[in-house]
Scaffold this motif. Structure first.
Motif, PDB file in Angstrom:
ATOM      1  N   LEU A  61       0.768  -1.120   0.117  1.00 27.03           N
ATOM      2  CA  LEU A  61       0.027   0.106   0.107  1.00 27.03           C
ATOM      3  C   LEU A  61       0.817   1.259   0.160  1.00 27.03           C
ATOM      4  N   ALA A  62       1.836   1.323   0.693  1.00 28.05           N
ATOM      5  CA  ALA A  62       2.854   2.568   0.663  1.00 28.05           C
ATOM      6  C   ALA A  62       3.460   2.752  -0.556  1.00 28.05           C
ATOM      7  N   GLU A  63       3.813   1.663  -1.245  1.00 34.86           N
ATOM      8  CA  GLU A  63       4.566   1.825  -2.507  1.00 34.86           C
ATOM      9  C   GLU A  63       3.614   2.497  -3.491  1.00 34.86           C
ATOM     10  N   GLU A  64       2.338   1.917  -3.472  1.00 33.88           N
ATOM     11  CA  GLU A  64       1.449   2.236  -4.423  1.00 33.88           C
ATOM     12  C   GLU A  64       0.700   3.378  -4.257  1.00 33.88           C
ATOM     13  N   PHE A  65       0.372   3.829  -2.987  1.00 33.43           N
ATOM     14  CA  PHE A  65      -0.166   5.018  -2.696  1.00 33.43           C
ATOM     15  C   PHE A  65       0.503   5.944  -1.729  1.00 33.43           C
ATOM     16  N   GLY A  66       1.579   5.719  -1.417  1.00 31.99           N
ATOM     17  CA  GLY A  66       2.400   6.685  -0.891  1.00 31.99           C
ATOM     18  C   GLY A  66       2.086   7.008   0.407  1.00 31.99           C
ATOM     19  N   PHE A  67       2.663   8.167   0.978  1.00 33.35           N
ATOM     20  CA  PHE A  67       2.553   8.610   2.336  1.00 33.35           C
ATOM     21  C   PHE A  67       0.905   8.939   2.420  1.00 33.35           C
ATOM     22  N   VAL A  68       0.311   9.608   1.487  1.00 35.12           N
ATOM     23  CA  VAL A  68      -1.341   9.823   1.775  1.00 35.12           C
ATOM     24  C   VAL A  68      -2.034   8.639   1.696  1.00 35.12           C
ATOM     25  N   GLY A  69      -1.734   7.545   1.222  1.00 39.60           N
ATOM     26  CA  GLY A  69      -2.488   6.445   1.243  1.00 39.60           C
ATOM     27  C   GLY A  69      -2.524   5.616   2.754  1.00 39.60           C
ATOM     28  N   VAL A  70      -1.143   5.754   3.168  1.00 43.35           N
ATOM     29  CA  VAL A  70      -0.884   5.311   4.574  1.00 43.35           C
ATOM     30  C   VAL A  70      -1.414   6.030   5.799  1.00 43.35           C
ATOM     31  N   VAL A  71      -1.482   7.464   5.533  1.00 43.54           N
ATOM     32  CA  VAL A  71      -2.142   8.395   6.451  1.00 43.54           C
ATOM     33  C   VAL A  71      -3.825   8.010   6.362  1.00 43.54           C
ATOM     34  N   ALA A  72      -4.358   7.670   4.964  1.00 47.08           N
ATOM     35  CA  ALA A  72      -5.699   7.623   4.911  1.00 47.08           C
ATOM     36  C   ALA A  72      -6.232   6.135   5.735  1.00 47.08           C
ATOM     37  N   LEU A  73      -5.387   5.184   5.518  1.00 46.32           N
ATOM     38  CA  LEU A  73      -5.543   3.850   6.227  1.00 46.32           C
ATOM     39  C   LEU A  73      -5.475   4.186   7.919  1.00 46.32           C
ATOM     40  N   LEU A  74      -4.380   4.801   8.252  1.00 49.32           N
ATOM     41  CA  LEU A  74      -4.387   4.946   9.654  1.00 49.32           C
ATOM     42  C   LEU A  74      -5.563   5.893  10.217  1.00 49.32           C
ATOM     43  N   GLY A  75      -6.019   6.737   9.356  1.00 46.45           N
ATOM     44  CA  GLY A  75      -7.458   7.411   9.648  1.00 46.45           C
ATOM     45  C   GLY A  75      -8.412   6.598   9.909  1.00 46.45           C
ATOM     46  N   PHE A  76      -8.607   5.548   9.107  1.00 48.74           N
ATOM     47  CA  PHE A  76      -9.839   4.625   9.351  1.00 48.74           C
ATOM     48  C   PHE A  76      -9.641   3.627  10.433  1.00 48.74           C
ATOM     49  N   TYR A  77      -8.231   3.401  10.985  1.00 48.61           N
ATOM     50  CA  TYR A  77      -7.736   2.533  11.913  1.00 48.61           C
ATOM     51  C   TYR A  77      -8.141   3.356  13.359  1.00 48.61           C
ATOM     52  N   LEU A  78      -7.889   4.729  13.387  1.00 44.75           N
ATOM     53  CA  LEU A  78      -8.109   5.488  14.429  1.00 44.75           C
ATOM     54  C   LEU A  78      -9.600   5.845  14.634  1.00 44.75           C
ATOM     55  N   LEU A  79     -10.269   5.802  13.755  1.00 46.43           N
ATOM     56  CA  LEU A  79     -11.768   6.235  13.753  1.00 46.43           C
ATOM     57  C   LEU A  79     -12.398   4.963  14.298  1.00 46.43           C
ATOM     58  N   ILE A  80     -11.847   3.774  13.976  1.00 46.06           N
ATOM     59  CA  ILE A  80     -12.663   2.517  14.538  1.00 46.06           C
ATOM     60  C   ILE A  80     -12.358   2.409  16.057  1.00 46.06           C
ATOM     61  N   ILE A  81     -11.037   2.755  16.458  1.00 45.12           N
ATOM     62  CA  ILE A  81     -10.512   2.587  17.765  1.00 45.12           C
ATOM     63  C   ILE A  81     -11.308   3.628  18.544  1.00 45.12           C
ATOM     64  N   ALA A  82     -11.421   4.960  17.928  1.00 40.17           N
ATOM     65  CA  ALA A  82     -12.050   5.930  18.740  1.00 40.17           C
ATOM     66  C   ALA A  82     -13.514   5.658  19.210  1.00 40.17           C
ATOM     67  N   ARG A  83     -14.327   4.929  17.970  1.00 37.43           N
ATOM     68  CA  ARG A  83     -15.431   4.558  18.057  1.00 37.43           C
ATOM     69  C   ARG A  83     -15.668   3.525  19.058  1.00 37.43           C
ATOM     70  N   GLY A  84     -14.841   2.406  18.926  1.00 39.15           N
ATOM     71  CA  GLY A  84     -14.639   1.432  20.169  1.00 39.15           C
ATOM     72  C   GLY A  84     -14.522   2.256  21.697  1.00 39.15           C
ATOM     73  N   LEU A  85     -13.729   2.879  21.770  1.00 42.52           N
ATOM     74  CA  LEU A  85     -13.467   3.427  23.032  1.00 42.52           C
ATOM     75  C   LEU A  85     -14.624   4.087  23.365  1.00 42.52           C
TER      76      LEU A  85
END
Length: 385
Positions: free
Chosen positions: A283-307
């Motif tokens: 993912l990082a190679e094909e979508f770059g830093f922007v793609g990784v940040v977007a993926l981490l954003g999804f993870y953080l939102l899921i974690i925030a909702r769970g908490l």
């Protein structure tokens, strides 16, 4: 008052009724709409990245789709069950998973130097995955009936509950899963309000146990992974190959990436396990830093909702269980990204909802089913907090 204002006031009760009707629908089906949307979005991202990581292997993609269908069906089914049943039968679930773990050491099926599976009528599964749910459910049920923060004897027995399956999983050997299982139980203890004196004592004991664990617990290949973490260039074509190629793929993506299906490290077979443990490097190679940040954003939102679900839970059992499931999910993400980027040793932990998976994916979604049930459970007048 104008005609337009009068019309707005007349429509207010009607709009309020529609909102309550939509909320009641989600409560009837026992699904949290925000959490469900985030999981589906992350699932779509995972399938897109997996297609590239598998070099367009349609059979592998279909297999993952089947896994997702089973996982979401399991999530929906678990969400329909009253949480009190899980608390009532928690010890039985824990003991059953423990017996299966013991049977793995006797009659388990081996692969790649590890004995982690049981085979029943041609169906193969990992009992350690069951323990990822049995552990937090059992400890949450045990501590929910006790005075919080827990007393020493309750902490002691909780640690015994954690230690026995962890040792059995380490014996398989499966260091990555043992870390996740132990973490799921320890997080329940932490959420229960563990005293700082206990935490500092545990940290001191952990530091003191490093030397004996290094010499008498870890296998040779596990010690090699730790050494490779600090100096992967010492064996560029051997133990350090995975990390070096992974970091090369991540760095070559730049800000915007090379484009979907245009990655070179995975498509030219430089990157090993590109569709499982190291898929975020693709993912990082094909979508770059922007793609990784977007993926981490999804993870953080899921974690925030769970908490948030954990904070609003109706009693101690539900709060402890929701907190453990959510923070264990965070550990999944943290460990995978840490090992792929060379910050942690490689321990074989997949990236949730993105890596190719079967049993681990189903187990993960069953945990989210419990979160859905906690989130949409009817509010009770009297709560045990």
């Amino acid at each position: 008052m104008s005609v337009r204002q009068q019309d707005f006031i007349r429509r207010m009760p009607e709009a309020s009724h529609d909102l309550r009707r939509r909320r009641s629908f989600w409560r009837v089906v026992h699904l949290d709409p925000l959490l469900l949307f985030l999981l589906l979005a992350l699932t779509a991202v995972g399938l897109v990245v997996l297609y590239s990581a598998s070099e367009g292997n349609s059979s592998l993609l279909r297999r993952q789709v089947v896994f997702f269908i089973i996982a979401y069906a399991g999530m929906f089914t678990i969400a329909q069950i009253q949480l009190d049943y899980f608390a009532r039968w928690s010890l039985l679930f824990y003991v059953g998973a423990l017996i299966l773990l013991a049977l793995v050491l006797i009659w388990g099926v081996g692969a790649k130097g590890a004995q982690r599976w049981l085979s029943l009528g041609g169906f193969r599964f990992q009992p350690s995955e069951m323990m990822k749910l049995a552990m937090p459910i059992a400890i949450a049920a045990y501590l929910s009936n006790k005075t919080l923060p827990p007393r020493f004897k309750h902490v002691f027995w909780s640690l015994v509950f954690v230690a026995i399956p962890t040792v059995l999983i380490v014996r398989q050997p499966d260091l990555g899963t043992s870390i996740l299982v132990a973490t799921s139980g320890l997080i329940v203890l932490f959420y229960a309000g563990l005293r700082w004196s206990y935490i500092l004592t545990a940290a001191a004991l952990l530091i003191a146990s490093v030397w004996p664990m290094w010499h008498y617990v870890l296998h040779d290949y596990q010690r090699q992974r730790v050494l490779t973490l600090f100096n992967p260039e010492a064996d560029k074509l051997g133990a350090g190959w995975n990390i070096i190629q992974s970091k090369t793929a991540i760095g070559s993506g730049g800000v915007n990436g090379k484009g979907w299906l245009d990655g070179t490290q995975s498509h030219l077979d430089f990157l090993p396990e590109s569709h499982t443990d190291f898929i975020i490097a693709v993912l990082a190679e094909e979508f770059g830093f922007v793609g990784v940040v977007a993926l981490l954003g999804f993870y953080l939102l899921i974690i925030a909702r769970g908490l948030m679900i954990a904070v609003n839970a109706q009693d101690s059992f539900r709060r402890l269980l929701a907190g453990s499931i959510t923070l264990t999910f965070f550990v999944y993400v943290f460990v995978n990204i840490g090992m792929v980027s060379g910050l942690l040793p490689v321990v074989g932990v997949p990236l949730p909802l993105v890596s190719l998976g079967g049993t681990s994916l189903v187990t993960l979604m069953l945990g989210f089913g419990l979160l859905m049930g906690i989130s949409t459970e009817p509010r009770r007048i009297s709560t045990n907090r």
